[in-house]
Design a protein around this motif. Structure first.
Motif, PDB file in Angstrom:
ATOM      1  N   CYS B 272      13.252  -3.870  -8.539  1.00  0.00           N
ATOM      2  CA  CYS B 272      11.984  -2.887  -8.168  1.00  0.00           C
ATOM      3  C   CYS B 272      12.254  -1.114  -8.864  1.00  0.00           C
ATOM      4  N   LEU B 273      11.077  -0.166  -8.702  1.00  0.00           N
ATOM      5  CA  LEU B 273      11.530   0.814  -9.195  1.00  0.00           C
ATOM      6  C   LEU B 273      12.818   2.301  -8.808  1.00  0.00           C
ATOM      7  N   GLU B 274      12.829   1.350  -6.877  1.00  0.00           N
ATOM      8  CA  GLU B 274      14.322   2.107  -6.550  1.00  0.00           C
ATOM      9  C   GLU B 274      15.595   2.328  -7.148  1.00  0.00           C
ATOM     10  N   GLN B 275      15.548   0.938  -7.862  1.00  0.00           N
ATOM     11  CA  GLN B 275      16.708   0.556  -8.625  1.00  0.00           C
ATOM     12  C   GLN B 275      16.737   1.518  -9.882  1.00  0.00           C
ATOM     13  N   TYR B 276      15.527   2.434 -10.376  1.00  0.00           N
ATOM     14  CA  TYR B 276      15.910   2.759 -11.888  1.00  0.00           C
ATOM     15  C   TYR B 276      15.298   4.770 -11.037  1.00  0.00           C
ATOM     16  N   ALA B 277      14.487   4.550 -10.694  1.00  0.00           N
ATOM     17  CA  ALA B 277      14.377   5.707  -9.857  1.00  0.00           C
ATOM     18  C   ALA B 277      14.590   6.633  -8.332  1.00  0.00           C
ATOM     19  N   GLY B 278      15.124   6.171  -7.698  1.00  0.00           N
ATOM     20  CA  GLY B 278      15.684   5.899  -6.489  1.00  0.00           C
ATOM     21  C   GLY B 278      16.854   7.356  -6.501  1.00  0.00           C
ATOM     22  N   GLU B 279      17.103   7.808  -5.309  1.00  0.00           N
ATOM     23  CA  GLU B 279      18.098   8.951  -5.613  1.00  0.00           C
ATOM     24  C   GLU B 279      19.320   8.137  -5.559  1.00  0.00           C
ATOM     25  N   ALA B 280      19.841   6.814  -5.042  1.00  0.00           N
ATOM     26  CA  ALA B 280      21.046   6.755  -5.674  1.00  0.00           C
ATOM     27  C   ALA B 280      22.010   6.030  -6.746  1.00  0.00           C
ATOM     28  N   ALA B 281      20.228   5.792  -6.975  1.00  0.00           N
ATOM     29  CA  ALA B 281      20.086   5.018  -9.336  1.00  0.00           C
ATOM     30  C   ALA B 281      21.079   6.036  -9.686  1.00  0.00           C
ATOM     31  N   VAL B 282      19.836   7.559 -10.043  1.00  0.00           N
ATOM     32  CA  VAL B 282      19.803   8.672 -10.395  1.00  0.00           C
ATOM     33  C   VAL B 282      21.540   9.234 -10.142  1.00  0.00           C
ATOM     34  N   LEU B 283      21.907   9.625  -9.322  1.00  0.00           N
ATOM     35  CA  LEU B 283      23.415   9.822  -8.491  1.00  0.00           C
ATOM     36  C   LEU B 283      23.714   9.094  -9.685  1.00  0.00           C
ATOM     37  N   ARG B 284      23.988   7.425  -9.604  1.00  0.00           N
ATOM     38  CA  ARG B 284      25.309   6.879 -10.479  1.00  0.00           C
ATOM     39  C   ARG B 284      24.916   6.876 -11.480  1.00  0.00           C
ATOM     40  N   GLU B 285      23.813   7.165 -11.562  1.00  0.00           N
ATOM     41  CA  GLU B 285      23.437   7.214 -13.937  1.00  0.00           C
ATOM     42  C   GLU B 285      23.990   8.064 -14.370  1.00  0.00           C
ATOM     43  N   PRO B 291      32.096  11.263  -4.520  1.00  0.00           N
ATOM     44  CA  PRO B 291      31.997  11.851  -3.052  1.00  0.00           C
ATOM     45  C   PRO B 291      31.021  13.029  -4.187  1.00  0.00           C
ATOM     46  N   LEU B 292      29.993  13.634  -3.117  1.00  0.00           N
ATOM     47  CA  LEU B 292      29.014  15.147  -4.079  1.00  0.00           C
ATOM     48  C   LEU B 292      30.014  16.125  -3.981  1.00  0.00           C
ATOM     49  N   SER B 293      29.775  16.709  -4.872  1.00  0.00           N
ATOM     50  CA  SER B 293      30.014  18.224  -5.133  1.00  0.00           C
ATOM     51  C   SER B 293      29.560  19.245  -5.084  1.00  0.00           C
ATOM     52  N   GLY B 294      28.484  18.724  -5.215  1.00  0.00           N
ATOM     53  CA  GLY B 294      27.501  19.635  -5.273  1.00  0.00           C
ATOM     54  C   GLY B 294      27.132  21.450  -4.015  1.00  0.00           C
ATOM     55  N   PRO B 295      25.758  21.707  -3.698  1.00  0.00           N
ATOM     56  CA  PRO B 295      25.601  22.553  -3.635  1.00  0.00           C
ATOM     57  C   PRO B 295      25.234  21.746  -1.891  1.00  0.00           C
ATOM     58  N   ALA B 296      25.726  21.696  -0.692  1.00  0.00           N
ATOM     59  CA  ALA B 296      25.534  21.948   0.420  1.00  0.00           C
ATOM     60  C   ALA B 296      25.107  20.175   0.444  1.00  0.00           C
ATOM     61  N   ASP B 297      25.997  19.377   0.073  1.00  0.00           N
ATOM     62  CA  ASP B 297      26.609  17.863  -0.165  1.00  0.00           C
ATOM     63  C   ASP B 297      24.621  17.925   0.332  1.00  0.00           C
ATOM     64  N   ASP B 298      23.489  18.082  -0.966  1.00  0.00           N
ATOM     65  CA  ASP B 298      22.433  17.698  -0.871  1.00  0.00           C
ATOM     66  C   ASP B 298      21.949  17.239  -2.850  1.00  0.00           C
ATOM     67  N   PRO B 299      21.627  16.321  -2.709  1.00  0.00           N
ATOM     68  CA  PRO B 299      22.259  15.059  -3.499  1.00  0.00           C
ATOM     69  C   PRO B 299      20.651  15.966  -4.510  1.00  0.00           C
ATOM     70  N   VAL B 300      19.938  15.888  -3.790  1.00  0.00           N
ATOM     71  CA  VAL B 300      18.191  16.560  -5.343  1.00  0.00           C
ATOM     72  C   VAL B 300      18.761  17.835  -5.466  1.00  0.00           C
ATOM     73  N   ALA B 301      19.394  18.915  -4.702  1.00  0.00           N
ATOM     74  CA  ALA B 301      20.332  20.601  -5.728  1.00  0.00           C
ATOM     75  C   ALA B 301      21.119  20.319  -6.112  1.00  0.00           C
ATOM     76  N   LEU B 302      22.283  19.698  -5.826  1.00  0.00           N
ATOM     77  CA  LEU B 302      22.944  19.223  -7.707  1.00  0.00           C
ATOM     78  C   LEU B 302      22.479  18.424  -8.721  1.00  0.00           C
ATOM     79  N   LEU B 303      21.397  17.714  -8.154  1.00  0.00           N
ATOM     80  CA  LEU B 303      20.672  16.830  -9.494  1.00  0.00           C
ATOM     81  C   LEU B 303      20.224  18.134 -10.433  1.00  0.00           C
ATOM     82  N   ALA B 304      19.267  18.946 -10.126  1.00  0.00           N
ATOM     83  CA  ALA B 304      19.074  20.004 -10.393  1.00  0.00           C
ATOM     84  C   ALA B 304      19.675  21.217 -10.849  1.00  0.00           C
TER      85      ALA B 304
END
Lengths: 408, 408
Positions: B272-285, B291-304
């Motif tokens: 499924c798409l979620e296995q390749y483009a979902g938040e968890a998959a992207v963070l893992r890859e 544990p998150l270590s980025g701005p305000a525990d916001d995974p999207v902000a961390l990725l950006a």
């Protein structure tokens, strides 16, 4: 709630008028008689909630336009007491449907009740012939059908031509491309012998889907209709309306990627459904590619014959096609959430061998919502669907606006 | 022709009435003032093609219901001469939008012009908490927002709650499941503290798509709006209307198979798409899983942040996600033929790194129709879209039927 939160009217449609109201009420009367007729005028008034005099004026107009007839009934008839009963006309207004297939030309005339009254069909290998020649022949076939219909008291009010190709939303009147005929940008008016009878072209998959909807005893309102002739087409009916897409290209199921790194497709992409479930692919996989040696050079009939006889390569090819089709349809279910899926066109004749593998694939893929195996079924109309839909299109338009008919 | 051949009215809707006509004309007046106001009564009459007395009666009713205001203008104003000018009310009727996110609660009040006038937001880790507790908190936040709105002269006429989950077409009022909150079959009325303010739940992706449509300067009429919070959702706007599917499950883009034999998905299917483009998959890859270590525990902000800093694994993960997203969107384009595709929600903040690979995939896959790279763009609203859409939903309903407002 239906599939689409339909805007029944939008401000840009302009102010409401008495004329609009009358048109709506004409439709209401006609629909009541079509659904429940024969009915007396009083019955109609009772059913639709308008006054008896209002209904009588509407009925008179519909009789004048040839949409309704009113006949003496005897007691014991469906209306319950002797009187005059209204019915949708079996004579008068009718629709002509035409179809250009890769291997045939067909014409059909439907009366206002939607019943096909005239059928004409000739076998013709149309691929690669000049559009002018093909259109002249289908025009002649249509004229014959109209003459036969006239002898039955039917008068053709509109003409629609089913084509195995893309018809964009605009400009109308143009077949943008029909790869299996070899057509590109063919404007019907440029080739049609009689300017008064130029039909409106429409994609055959779209018309097949509409025919399925219009002729079902218990129609589902939102479904994906898959059809196959030489290529694979699909059409979407949403809340009882054909969904053509923003430009008229909706339903290109044949080019959904089912194997991202799969076989190259003629379209330029890789792994398209057509490479696994298209006619040519299935014939190749079944070891039945050119030259054909089956019944009347009809590859679909050949596949059905071999599969029916237990020919292992054909069975394997159809199984593989079914799995690929199931994969593509899983995407359609995830995106569109239809009530049902219908295998139409040539697929209907192969349904016995396709349905199990399509259903198996859907069962594995469609997991985040309820999905019943029976939501996938095959069409009862099969290859007759498109031309029937073409004939009924005019009828449906009249039922939706009887003022299209000349006043009596 | 639009995307759907819309039935503006169907016989089962019943006979037309003078009431329907008046309602239509109220909408027409309100729409004219909203689009082109301030306008005098005479201007309105001229623009919509109704008589001056008819317009005056409609205007009086709209003023009485609080939808329009009429103010003295000075000469030189937009209406061209001194007189009284009509405008859509900045006070009075308003809509409350609420949102439950995985990590926040938000409230927004929009006035009848659609402008957000009150915003309230609190950070909250909502996953796994009891629905009753979360709903009590969002209800309190909504009450605060309503109080603030009341101080501005705004009166909330309807309440809509955006949820990261599935809301079926029927029964209404029920969040069928919200996997990232851990909710299953939550009926809002069972938990909401005040029975008079129970909101209508709606899927956040649907509301985000509507907000995109309602707030675009040049809206496209038919588009697919992809949004991502923890999961991947999408919504279809067809001819300016939200398309919910036969049962409310349309737009499940996250479970489109992009690699038929790919990674197993929590849904039970594979690839499924979620296995390749979902938040968890992207963070893992990207090597950024717990544990998150980025701005305000916001995974999207961390990725950006990481992508902006050139962090190679993050760039590779986003590139891979973009290709998978492009593959799934290619299927959407083939089936639906939209005018456009929009990356909304969290994807909007990652658009810089996703757009190139999504576009590249679409260019290779969408070959049988014209497709411009710019037809895919990112949302300007981003993560604010759903709650804004929730607030504007009530406003839109009033604009479509001002008789919903109490008569003055």
């Amino acid at each position: 709630m239906g599939a689409v939160e339909r805007a029944k009217w939008r401000p840009e449609d302009g102010p409401a008028s008495q004329q609009d109201m009358r048109r709506r009420n004409l439709v209401l009367v006609l629909a009541a008689v079509a659904a429940q007729g024969p009915l007396s005028r009083a019955d109609v008034a009772g059913r639709i909630g308008l006054t008896r005099p209002a209904v009588s004026s509407l009925v008179d107009e519909l009789i004048g336009r040839g949409a309704l007839t009113e006949a003496e009934t005897t007691s014991g008839g469906r209306v319950g007491r002797p009187g005059r009963a209204l019915a949708v006309s079996r004579q008068g207004p009718a629709g002509l449907g035409l179809e250009i297939g890769v291997a045939h030309l067909t014409a059909c005339v439907a009366d206002l009740r939607g019943e096909p009254r005239v059928w004409r069909r000739v076998e013709r290998a149309n691929a690669g012939r000049s559009p002018g020649q093909v259109l002249a022949e289908v025009s002649a076939l249509g004229a014959e059908a109209e003459a036969e219909a006239a002898a039955l008291g039917l008068r053709v009010e509109g003409r629609v031509l089913a084509v195995p190709g893309v018809v964009a939303n605009a400009p109308r009147g143009l077949v943008e491309r029909a790869p299996n005929l070899g057509w590109h940008a063919v404007r019907l008016a440029d080739h049609w012998p009689d300017p008064d009878t130029v039909p409106e072209p429409e994609n055959e998959a779209n018309l097949g889907a509409l025919a399925e909807y219009w002729n079902a005893e218990q129609p589902v309102e939102t479904f994906v209709h898959v059809s196959a002739e030489a290529g694979i087409g699909a059409a979407l009916v949403i809340d009882g309306q054909l969904f053509r897409g923003a430009r008229g290209f909706a339903g290109e199921l044949g080019h959904i990627p089912v194997q991202p790194e799969g076989a190259p497709c003629a379209c330029g992409a890789r792994g398209c459904l057509e490479q696994y479930a298209g006619e040519a692919a299935v014939l190749r996989e079944a070891g039945l590619a050119q030259p054909l040696s089956g019944p009347a050079d009809d590859p679909v009939a050949l596949l059905a014959e071999r599969a029916g006889a237990g020919h292992a390569p054909t069975l394997r090819a159809l199984d593989r096609a079914g799995h690929a089709l199931g994969l593509a349809l899983a995407s359609a279910v995830e995106l569109i959430d239809p009530d049902g899926l219908v295998l139409g066109g040539a697929y209907a004749e192969l349904a016995e061998w396709l349905l199990p593998s399509v259903r198996a694939e859907l069962a594995v893929r469609v997991t985040v919502r309820p999905w019943a195996a029976e939501a996938l079924r095959s069409s009862a109309l099969g290859r007759r669907g498109p031309v029937l839909g073409a004939a009924q299109m005019t009828v449906r338009r009249i039922m939706a606006d009887p003022t299209r008919l000349p006043a009596g």
